[in-house]
Every structure is written in structure tokens, then in C-alpha cells.
Motif scaffolding. Sequence first.
Motif, PDB file in Angstrom:
ATOM      1  N   GLY A   1       0.666  -1.144   0.011  1.00 22.34           N
ATOM      2  CA  GLY A   1      -0.014  -0.088   0.103  1.00 22.34           C
ATOM      3  C   GLY A   1       0.894   1.330   0.031  1.00 22.34           C
ATOM      4  N   TYR A   2       0.230   2.413   0.614  1.00 25.01           N
ATOM      5  CA  TYR A   2       1.087   3.645   0.561  1.00 25.01           C
ATOM      6  C   TYR A   2       0.498   4.626   1.695  1.00 25.01           C
ATOM      7  CZ  TYR A   2      -3.350   5.598  -1.477  1.00 25.01           C
ATOM      8  OH  TYR A   2      -4.394   5.916  -1.884  1.00 25.01           O
ATOM      9  N   ILE A   3       1.536   5.191   2.163  1.00 26.40           N
ATOM     10  CA  ILE A   3       1.099   6.273   3.068  1.00 26.40           C
ATOM     11  C   ILE A   3       1.394   7.857   2.751  1.00 26.40           C
ATOM     12  CG2 ILE A   3       1.711   7.168   5.515  1.00 26.40           C
ATOM     13  CD1 ILE A   3       2.406   4.201   6.226  1.00 26.40           C
ATOM     14  N   GLN A   4       0.591   8.448   2.552  1.00 27.29           N
ATOM     15  CA  GLN A   4       0.848   9.838   2.091  1.00 27.29           C
ATOM     16  C   GLN A   4       0.831  10.794   3.680  1.00 27.29           C
ATOM     17  OE1 GLN A   4      -2.149  11.565  -0.666  1.00 27.29           O
ATOM     18  NE2 GLN A   4      -0.984  13.393  -0.900  1.00 27.29           N
ATOM     19  N   SER A   5       1.955  11.430   3.615  1.00 25.56           N
ATOM     20  CA  SER A   5       2.208  11.947   5.097  1.00 25.56           C
ATOM     21  C   SER A   5       1.153  12.732   5.508  1.00 25.56           C
ATOM     22  CB  SER A   5       3.678  12.738   4.890  1.00 25.56           C
ATOM     23  OG  SER A   5       4.031  13.431   6.074  1.00 25.56           O
ATOM     24  N   LYS A   6       0.505  12.523   6.798  1.00 26.91           N
ATOM     25  CA  LYS A   6      -0.323  13.273   7.633  1.00 26.91           C
ATOM     26  C   LYS A   6      -1.669  13.297   6.900  1.00 26.91           C
ATOM     27  CE  LYS A   6       3.367  15.832   9.941  1.00 26.91           C
ATOM     28  NZ  LYS A   6       3.718  17.162  10.353  1.00 26.91           N
ATOM     29  N   LYS A   7      -1.874  12.703   5.813  1.00 27.98           N
ATOM     30  CA  LYS A   7      -3.188  12.897   4.938  1.00 27.98           C
ATOM     31  C   LYS A   7      -3.986  11.660   4.699  1.00 27.98           C
ATOM     32  CE  LYS A   7      -1.693  16.912   2.394  1.00 27.98           C
ATOM     33  NZ  LYS A   7      -1.557  17.692   0.897  1.00 27.98           N
ATOM     34  N   LEU A   8      -3.356  10.574   4.173  1.00 27.99           N
ATOM     35  CA  LEU A   8      -4.011   9.298   3.806  1.00 27.99           C
ATOM     36  C   LEU A   8      -2.981   8.027   3.896  1.00 27.99           C
ATOM     37  CD1 LEU A   8      -6.648   8.208   2.557  1.00 27.99           C
ATOM     38  CD2 LEU A   8      -5.527   8.454   0.159  1.00 27.99           C
ATOM     39  N   ILE A   9      -3.557   6.945   4.611  1.00 31.23           N
ATOM     40  CA  ILE A   9      -3.234   5.685   4.565  1.00 31.23           C
ATOM     41  C   ILE A   9      -4.012   4.553   3.779  1.00 31.23           C
ATOM     42  CG2 ILE A   9      -2.516   3.681   6.241  1.00 31.23           C
ATOM     43  CD1 ILE A   9      -2.071   5.788   8.233  1.00 31.23           C
ATOM     44  N   SER A  10      -3.483   3.833   2.877  1.00 29.87           N
ATOM     45  CA  SER A  10      -4.269   2.913   2.351  1.00 29.87           C
ATOM     46  C   SER A  10      -3.364   1.539   1.951  1.00 29.87           C
ATOM     47  CB  SER A  10      -4.398   3.220   0.646  1.00 29.87           C
ATOM     48  OG  SER A  10      -5.072   2.410  -0.085  1.00 29.87           O
ATOM     49  N   LEU A  11      -3.895   0.467   2.832  1.00 24.74           N
ATOM     50  CA  LEU A  11      -3.182  -0.749   2.840  1.00 24.74           C
ATOM     51  C   LEU A  11      -4.174  -1.942   2.569  1.00 24.74           C
ATOM     52  CD1 LEU A  11      -1.329  -0.150   6.241  1.00 24.74           C
ATOM     53  CD2 LEU A  11      -0.457   0.489   3.940  1.00 24.74           C
ATOM     54  N   ARG A  12      -3.447  -2.850   1.889  1.00 25.57           N
ATOM     55  CA  ARG A  12      -4.273  -4.111   1.604  1.00 25.57           C
ATOM     56  C   ARG A  12      -3.458  -5.222   1.711  1.00 25.57           C
ATOM     57  NH1 ARG A  12      -5.654  -4.196  -4.833  1.00 25.57           N
ATOM     58  NH2 ARG A  12      -3.411  -4.276  -5.546  1.00 25.57           N
ATOM     59  N   GLY A  13      -3.877  -6.459   2.296  1.00 23.59           N
ATOM     60  CA  GLY A  13      -2.967  -7.570   2.163  1.00 23.59           C
ATOM     61  C   GLY A  13      -3.984  -8.964   2.846  1.00 23.59           C
ATOM     62  N   THR A  14      -3.009  -9.824   3.269  1.00 25.04           N
ATOM     63  CA  THR A  14      -3.546 -11.108   3.862  1.00 25.04           C
ATOM     64  C   THR A  14      -3.168 -11.375   4.944  1.00 25.04           C
ATOM     65  OG1 THR A  14      -3.351 -11.972   1.337  1.00 25.04           O
ATOM     66  CG2 THR A  14      -3.623 -13.516   3.133  1.00 25.04           C
ATOM     67  N   LEU A  15      -4.001 -12.052   5.821  1.00 26.70           N
ATOM     68  CA  LEU A  15      -3.615 -12.338   7.297  1.00 26.70           C
ATOM     69  C   LEU A  15      -3.960 -13.773   7.541  1.00 26.70           C
ATOM     70  CD1 LEU A  15      -4.270 -10.485  10.419  1.00 26.70           C
ATOM     71  CD2 LEU A  15      -5.000 -12.656  10.422  1.00 26.70           C
ATOM     72  N   VAL A  16      -2.908 -14.747   7.963  1.00 27.59           N
ATOM     73  CA  VAL A  16      -3.143 -16.058   8.181  1.00 27.59           C
ATOM     74  C   VAL A  16      -2.699 -16.432   9.421  1.00 27.59           C
ATOM     75  CG1 VAL A  16      -2.348 -18.441   7.163  1.00 27.59           C
ATOM     76  CG2 VAL A  16      -2.601 -16.456   5.600  1.00 27.59           C
ATOM     77  N   PRO A  17      -3.865 -16.974  10.211  1.00 26.30           N
ATOM     78  CA  PRO A  17      -3.488 -17.782  11.661  1.00 26.30           C
ATOM     79  C   PRO A  17      -2.902 -18.962  11.524  1.00 26.30           C
ATOM     80  CG  PRO A  17      -5.836 -17.651  11.220  1.00 26.30           C
ATOM     81  CD  PRO A  17      -5.149 -17.014   9.902  1.00 26.30           C
ATOM     82  N   ALA A  18      -1.869 -19.350  11.861  1.00 30.11           N
ATOM     83  CA  ALA A  18      -1.433 -20.806  11.797  1.00 30.11           C
ATOM     84  C   ALA A  18      -0.210 -21.410  12.606  1.00 30.11           C
ATOM     85  CB  ALA A  18      -1.041 -21.053  10.283  1.00 30.11           C
ATOM     86  N   THR A  19      -0.485 -22.184  13.364  1.00 30.56           N
ATOM     87  CA  THR A  19       0.686 -22.485  14.318  1.00 30.56           C
ATOM     88  C   THR A  19       1.868 -23.272  13.463  1.00 30.56           C
ATOM     89  OG1 THR A  19      -0.369 -24.664  14.870  1.00 30.56           O
ATOM     90  CG2 THR A  19      -0.928 -22.694  16.434  1.00 30.56           C
ATOM     91  N   THR A  20       1.418 -23.697  12.381  1.00 29.21           N
ATOM     92  CA  THR A  20       2.708 -24.296  11.513  1.00 29.21           C
ATOM     93  C   THR A  20       2.817 -23.907  10.371  1.00 29.21           C
ATOM     94  OG1 THR A  20       0.823 -25.859  10.580  1.00 29.21           O
ATOM     95  CG2 THR A  20       2.071 -26.657  12.559  1.00 29.21           C
ATOM     96  N   VAL A  21       2.310 -22.527  10.140  1.00 33.27           N
ATOM     97  CA  VAL A  21       2.467 -22.112   8.746  1.00 33.27           C
ATOM     98  C   VAL A  21       3.964 -21.852   8.172  1.00 33.27           C
ATOM     99  CG1 VAL A  21       2.646 -19.564   9.412  1.00 33.27           C
ATOM    100  CG2 VAL A  21       1.644 -20.017   7.312  1.00 33.27           C
ATOM    101  N   ASN A  22       5.011 -21.723   9.153  1.00 36.36           N
ATOM    102  CA  ASN A  22       6.299 -21.553   8.738  1.00 36.36           C
ATOM    103  C   ASN A  22       6.754 -22.866   8.575  1.00 36.36           C
ATOM    104  OD1 ASN A  22       5.992 -21.375  11.249  1.00 36.36           O
ATOM    105  ND2 ASN A  22       7.568 -20.187  11.762  1.00 36.36           N
ATOM    106  N   ARG A  23       6.142 -24.145   8.878  1.00 34.76           N
ATOM    107  CA  ARG A  23       6.695 -25.504   8.756  1.00 34.76           C
ATOM    108  C   ARG A  23       6.205 -26.067   7.424  1.00 34.76           C
ATOM    109  NH1 ARG A  23       4.874 -26.291  13.814  1.00 34.76           N
ATOM    110  NH2 ARG A  23       6.324 -25.789  15.720  1.00 34.76           N
ATOM    111  N   THR A  24       4.870 -25.899   7.198  1.00 33.03           N
ATOM    112  CA  THR A  24       4.434 -26.325   5.882  1.00 33.03           C
ATOM    113  C   THR A  24       3.158 -25.686   5.182  1.00 33.03           C
ATOM    114  OG1 THR A  24       3.242 -28.309   4.954  1.00 33.03           O
ATOM    115  CG2 THR A  24       2.889 -27.687   7.114  1.00 33.03           C
ATOM    116  N   ILE A  25       2.957 -25.651   4.043  1.00 32.51           N
ATOM    117  CA  ILE A  25       2.047 -25.020   3.200  1.00 32.51           C
ATOM    118  C   ILE A  25       1.164 -25.891   2.842  1.00 32.51           C
ATOM    119  CG2 ILE A  25       1.344 -23.536   1.092  1.00 32.51           C
ATOM    120  CD1 ILE A  25       2.587 -21.948   3.476  1.00 32.51           C
ATOM    121  N   SER A  26       1.235 -27.184   2.813  1.00 36.07           N
ATOM    122  CA  SER A  26       0.500 -28.260   2.245  1.00 36.07           C
ATOM    123  C   SER A  26      -0.803 -28.371   2.834  1.00 36.07           C
ATOM    124  CB  SER A  26       1.006 -29.678   2.072  1.00 36.07           C
ATOM    125  OG  SER A  26       1.489 -30.037   3.551  1.00 36.07           O
ATOM    126  N   SER A  27      -1.039 -28.288   4.279  1.00 39.11           N
ATOM    127  CA  SER A  27      -2.095 -28.200   5.113  1.00 39.11           C
ATOM    128  C   SER A  27      -2.134 -27.177   6.306  1.00 39.11           C
ATOM    129  CB  SER A  27      -2.226 -29.857   5.302  1.00 39.11           C
ATOM    130  OG  SER A  27      -1.291 -30.133   6.174  1.00 39.11           O
TER     131      SER A  27
END
Length: 555
Positions: free
Chosen positions: A472-498
Motif C-alpha cells: 500500500g502507500y502512506i501519504q504523510s499526515k493525509k492518507l493511509i491505504s493498505l491491503r493484504g492477507t492475514l493467516v493464523p497458523a501454528t505451523t505456517v512456517n513449517r508447511t503449506i500443504s495443509s
Amino acid sequence: KKYYLDKTDFIFEINEKVLKFRDIKTILNNNKILVPELIALKQDNEHLVSGELNTNNTNFEKTEIKNFFNDELIKLEIQKVLFSSKNNFKFKIDKNLKIKNLDIKSDIDLDSFEFENFLTLKKIFPKIKKVFIFKNQKLKIEYKKDNLSVVGSGETLLQREVDQIDYEIFKKKNEIKFKTKLKISNNPIKIDFINFKKEKNSDLELNVVGKNNIQKKLLFNEISLIEKNNIISIENLILSNNKIDDLGSINFNYTDKDNLKNNLKLTKKKDDYLVAGNSFNIDSIIDELLESDKDSKIKLFNINFRVFFDIKKVYLNKDNIINSLNGFLTFNKNELSELKLESKFSDNKYIKFTIKDNGNETITTLYSYKAKPFVDRYKFIKGFEEGDLNFYSIKKNDIINSTLKVDNFKIQEIPVLAKLLTLASLQGIADLLTGEGIRFTDFEMTFSNKDKLMTIDELYAIGPAISILLEGYIQSKKLISLRGTLVPATTVNRTISSIPLIGDILVGKKVGEGVFGVSFKIKGPPGNLETTVNPIKTLTPRFITRTLEKIKKVK
């Protein structure tokens, strides 16, 4: 047309060699003027004129000022002058009415002298007024053969409360020498850049001694600020066109508003400078540099120079100290062309900061074994612990491309993230965030800055409880615009298969039905952000790729 004389009367006696006038009374522009005696003694083709002139409660309003004061004084935007005076004068006047050898001595009671504030000093004098007032001033003025001296003292209203001022001004041909002492008792004084603040109900003395010469160079022999045991002083500062030509020394010996001792001195060594001392608090300096606006930077120097550092103890803030700061910086054409600084924390873990201008580009690096002193400056982040920081940037054609990495840290509170987790029904993780905190093993952000716009190409954070990928982008003191993905996972950094079912400890009772994570958007002006979330059942290839890259690095 400028002057109006009325009700003039006098006694006179005239002979071949002497003209005597006594008890001259007149009204000049509604102000009473009294000349007890005026004598014109003939000497060859000239007359020697001497006399005394007195005024009482003479008042000049703004509309009349230009009639009585020269152009230099009019630049002060004088609003009002009220005074009484006793003046003795003598001069020679020839047959062409040309005056020479003018000699004046005056005692002036200046009841009020009001002029518009022409100083940009609100950061030092927080309660500074739009109109300055000098009152109850006693002045002695002498003028003889182009030599002028003004010595005075009295009360001044620069801020809300009355201060005392003493001053001496001496003009000899084209050189002006000055000496001023301002005693401040009940008014505030602060210098945020060095974290200095005057104590309440204490006396502070500001002294300025210097001269202005024909080359239009302004020399300050001394600028000193003294409050009890606190001393800040500058010696032999030379300015031309409001830029620094030379500097002798700067001395700091004071306790700042965080109750930290600052003992530091800058001294000139040939064409370079040495900054050395026992301790210095740079907390406010770092804040100023982080918050500074490129457009507001001022070109301060007419000279190129190098500064060497040898400081025993430096406070990054009141809780974090580094020792043995050594290195140098080089200024060239008002730009920082090179910098190398190294220091150590108390456990001998180091911190290193470098800047190098290669002509076409400027490379900046910062590594700190402790990230906390820098992350804590962002007030929206609380409870940050552990972690080291690695920053790298390249500036080219007014565009700065940067990479920031922080490893192995924990965060207890980020309001935007807490709201995002709540909206995504990940209450368990939100509870962790505001409780003992969420741990992240890796944080990496690539971004660019141009003028007041920051563009975040990618921000990726991964941890055992949650992972985030956004842009995204941040225009100083005027506007913030962000978009993304959030994933909860206890094993996300071990495997993606499941991705296994998230337990109550992570997501509470509101578990998504087979949802891998959420996509989100954050947009709006600072302080009024709108956050929206949508569940996703398939992770984006970009998210999977970035996670696999991190897993491979760990292996």
C-alpha cells in the motif's frame, strides 16, 4: 508636509556674533517640545550651535513613525513609541546650511516601544507574542562623528510575563558591536532538539555578545544560556547571508527534562571539529530526524567540514544506553556525504550506522542488536520486546528505496492489528496480542519514499501464531491505504500443504469454516482509519512463495 509646528514662542537676543534663544516652546505634531537654551556662535563662515532639548510624554503612533525614524528602524514595523528625554547637542553649520561635527548626548525614559515580532523563535519561546513591548526603559545615547553608543535597560514583554533586559550597542564607522543580557524568570524556554527545558520559577540568563562588520559578516563572540548549574554556550560563530562561515566551539553542560546529564563539547581542530564528552542524550535528535520534512530542511553552512566523535555514553532514550560512540561525519555543500558511527550496548552487542554518497546515489545502513530503542518511537506500537534491526536504503534521483528487517521479536499492542484480528473473528490471537504478546520470527518491509509519499511494496511478517503480507502507500499526515492477507497458523512456517484446525487458544470459539485466513483493507486519514476483512479459503501464490522462502532460510 510631514511636520506640523504650532504655538511656538521664545525669547531671543541677537548681535553680530551670537544668536541666543531661551525658553523655546513649541508643539511638534501634537507633542510638546521645550528648548531651554539654544546658542549659535559665529566662527568665520560657520556657526557653532549648542543647546538643550527636552520632551515630555512624546507619543508617536504607527502612522507618524515613518516621519521621524530612518528606513532601517522602520523595518521593525514599529507600532507605538512613548518617551520623555533630555538632550544636549552641538554642531557646526555653514552658510549653505550643511551640518557637521554633530554631537548629541541624550537621557531617555522610554515608557513604551511596541514593534511587530520579526523572529521565528516559537520553538524556543513557546509563548512568544506577535508584538514585542519594551517598557520602563532607561537609555543613554551618545552620537559623535559617526560614532553611536546606546546603553539601556528595563522591562520587556516578549512572552506573556515581564522579563528584564540590558543592552549595549556601539557603532563606529561601518562596524556595530552589541552586548545583550536577557533575564527570564517566569516565562518558559525550551530547546526540543537537545531536550532542554527551563525549570518553572527559576532564573535563566541569555547573553549575546557580538559585532556586525562592513563585510556583512555577523560575529557572535558569545551566545550563552545559564540556569543554575546548566550551561549551554556557543563561541566565535560567524554568519553571512544567514549561513555559518565558521564556528569556534559549542559547550553543553546541563541536565535535561528527562533528568539525564549532558556533558559534551564541540571544538575546532584546524578545518575539522571534534565532539567529545562524558554523556549526551540524543533521544530528541533521533525524533527530529525521523519526523523532519525534506522541504523544511535549511541550508545552514557556507563551509565544508568533518566532525569526529568520541563520546563515552550516549542515551538513545532514558532506558537505553550505548557506550564508546566513535566515528565521523562529513558535510559537503550542505549535504551529509559520509558518516560512520559505531558503539556498543552494555552487553558489548554493537550498533553501527553508515551513510555514503557515491555521487549518483546515497547508501544508508543501520544495524542494531536491539531494535526496541527505535521501534518504541512509534507511539502506536506498545510492548515491543527483543529483536534486532537491520536497515538498508539507496537514495537516487530524490527517490529512496529501503529494506527494513527485524528478527525474533514480540509485540503486545498495535491498535490497527488488534482491530483487524477482532474483525476477522480471531479473538484468541487478539487476546494474545493485548496479553503476553504475539511473537514474530521475521519481519521484512521493502518500501520507497519520494517527497511526502511512502509506497510499501511489501511488508511480510511471520510467526508461530500469525503471518501477515501487505502492500500500500502512506501519504504523510493525509492518507493511509493498505491491503493484504492475514493467516493464523501454528505451523505456517513449517508447511503449506495443509493448515490444521486452529484451537480455541488461537481463534476462540468463532472458528472460520475451513478458512485459511482473511484478506483486509485499511484506508483513511491517520486517526480515522476504516478496516474491512473478507475470509479467503485459498492462499495467494505470493503468500505461499514468500513463506516457503522463509522456511528455506530457516533450514
